[in-house]
Design an enzyme around this catalytic site. Structure first.
Site, PDB file in Angstrom:
ATOM      1  N   TYR A  65      -2.347  -0.551  10.452  1.00  0.00           N
ATOM      2  CA  TYR A  65      -2.096  -1.331   8.849  1.00  0.00           C
ATOM      3  C   TYR A  65      -1.217  -0.817   8.164  1.00  0.00           C
ATOM      4  O   TYR A  65      -0.562  -1.838   7.523  1.00  0.00           O
ATOM      5  CB  TYR A  65      -3.307  -0.810   8.274  1.00  0.00           C
ATOM      6  CG  TYR A  65      -4.055  -1.062   7.187  1.00  0.00           C
ATOM      7  CD1 TYR A  65      -4.174  -1.652   6.620  1.00  0.00           C
ATOM      8  CD2 TYR A  65      -3.324   0.571   5.955  1.00  0.00           C
ATOM      9  CE1 TYR A  65      -4.125  -2.557   4.896  1.00  0.00           C
ATOM     10  CE2 TYR A  65      -3.633   0.002   4.473  1.00  0.00           C
ATOM     11  CZ  TYR A  65      -3.619  -1.365   3.977  1.00  0.00           C
ATOM     12  OH  TYR A  65      -4.220  -0.792   2.377  1.00  0.00           O
TER      13      TYR A  65
ATOM     14  N   SER B  99       0.840  -1.860  -0.175  1.00  0.00           N
ATOM     15  CA  SER B  99      -0.049  -0.287   0.048  1.00  0.00           C
ATOM     16  C   SER B  99       0.969   1.202  -0.135  1.00  0.00           C
ATOM     17  O   SER B  99       2.280   1.047   0.333  1.00  0.00           O
ATOM     18  CB  SER B  99      -1.605   0.237   0.848  1.00  0.00           C
ATOM     19  OG  SER B  99      -1.266   1.115   1.843  1.00  0.00           O
TER      20      SER B  99
END
Length: 283
Positions: A188, A175
């Site tokens: 995350y 990401s």
């Protein structure tokens, strides 16, 4: 973007694509296929929806047969399976938690029973949740998100490797937050940073076996994970901080996976592609 009416509780993660409004664009109907994955067997975790669905359909158009692993989003998985089969390719769907080593081993057993071998593994499953106060992130939540977002990558790769031969490849979904950080997605972001290090280290480890390992680090993409995490107000601005000033669609990420899975990327390993709308990163 149309107003989203989709917002789920913690227990609803990672979300269901069938409930999203507007619907994500997971396929480009006019996209020509070069059959770059003809005869290949590909596994995609989190393959029911979002980037996983778009990648499954793109792989099928390039000639691959699929095995899609997902948690419990049965209707989404059935939709994706049906579309893959409409394209003319085989599709096995298996539901379970990829953060559980036993499930990963059992899934691979069933995949090998059906197909006999593995060419491509896409580690894509993931979850996220907001935490405005860092001190409130519980030990249980930290363990859960690491188990889903990085432990599963270890487990699936370990279970798959014995059935992979020279020329096989592994693609991990990272990401943009692994590079730019996020103040309310700290756990995350940490897992996605781990995915980058995992990718580079595993690429070095498997180089002698001639198995390539790369990653894709998407930016703001319209997947079920997004409306199940963010508030309506935040969704109004989602993606506006990119150069292109808009949210991306799953079909705009899938070509990165196709490229890395194909022989077009035969001289690439340990690398990361960045379909992120123009967010500068230090890759």
């Amino acid at each position: 973007m149309e107003k989203s009416k989709f917002h789920q509780s913690y227990d609803g993660k990672p979300g269901k694509e069938k409930e999203m409004l507007p619907k994500p664009i997971f396929e480009r109907p006019d996209k020509l296929s070069a059959k770059r994955l003809e005869g290949k067997i590909a596994i995609i975790t989190g393959g029911d929806s979002g980037i996983g669905r778009a990648t499954a359909i793109a792989f099928a158009k390039e000639g691959a047969d699929l095995a899609l692993l997902y948690l419990n989003e049965h209707e989404d998985a059935l939709f994706t399976k049906k579309r893959v089969e409409e394209i003319g390719k085989r599709c096995l769907t298996l539901d379970g938690d990829c953060g559980n080593r036993f499930f990963c081993n059992e899934a691979i057993r069933q995949i090998i029973k059906k197909y006999g071998y593995i060419d491509i593994l896409v580690n894509n499953c993931g979850e996220q949740r907001l935490h405005g106060n860092f001190e409130e992130i519980s030990e249980v939540e930290i363990q859960k998100i690491f188990r889903t977002n990085i432990f599963s990558y270890f487990f699936m790769t370990q279970a798959s490797l014995r059935f992979m031969k020279e020329g096989a490849n592994i693609i991990n979904c990272a990401s943009v937050v692994a590079y730019k950080g996020s103040d309310d997605l700290i756990d995350y972001s940490a897992t996605k940073g781990a995915v980058i290090s995992f990718t580079r280290s595993l690429a070095k480890n498997l180089a002698k076996q001639k198995i390539r390992v790369n990653a894709v680090a998407p930016g703001p993409i319209w997947t079920p994970l997004i409306p199940s995490t963010f508030t309506e107000e935040r969704l109004k601005h989602f993606g506006k901080d990119t150069f292109l000033e808009r949210i991306g669609q799953p079909c705009e990420v899938a070509p990165s996976f196709v490229f890395l899975a194909s022989e077009d990327a035969s001289y690439m390993t340990g690398q990361v592609l960045h379909p992120n709308g123009g967010i500068p990163v230090n890759s």
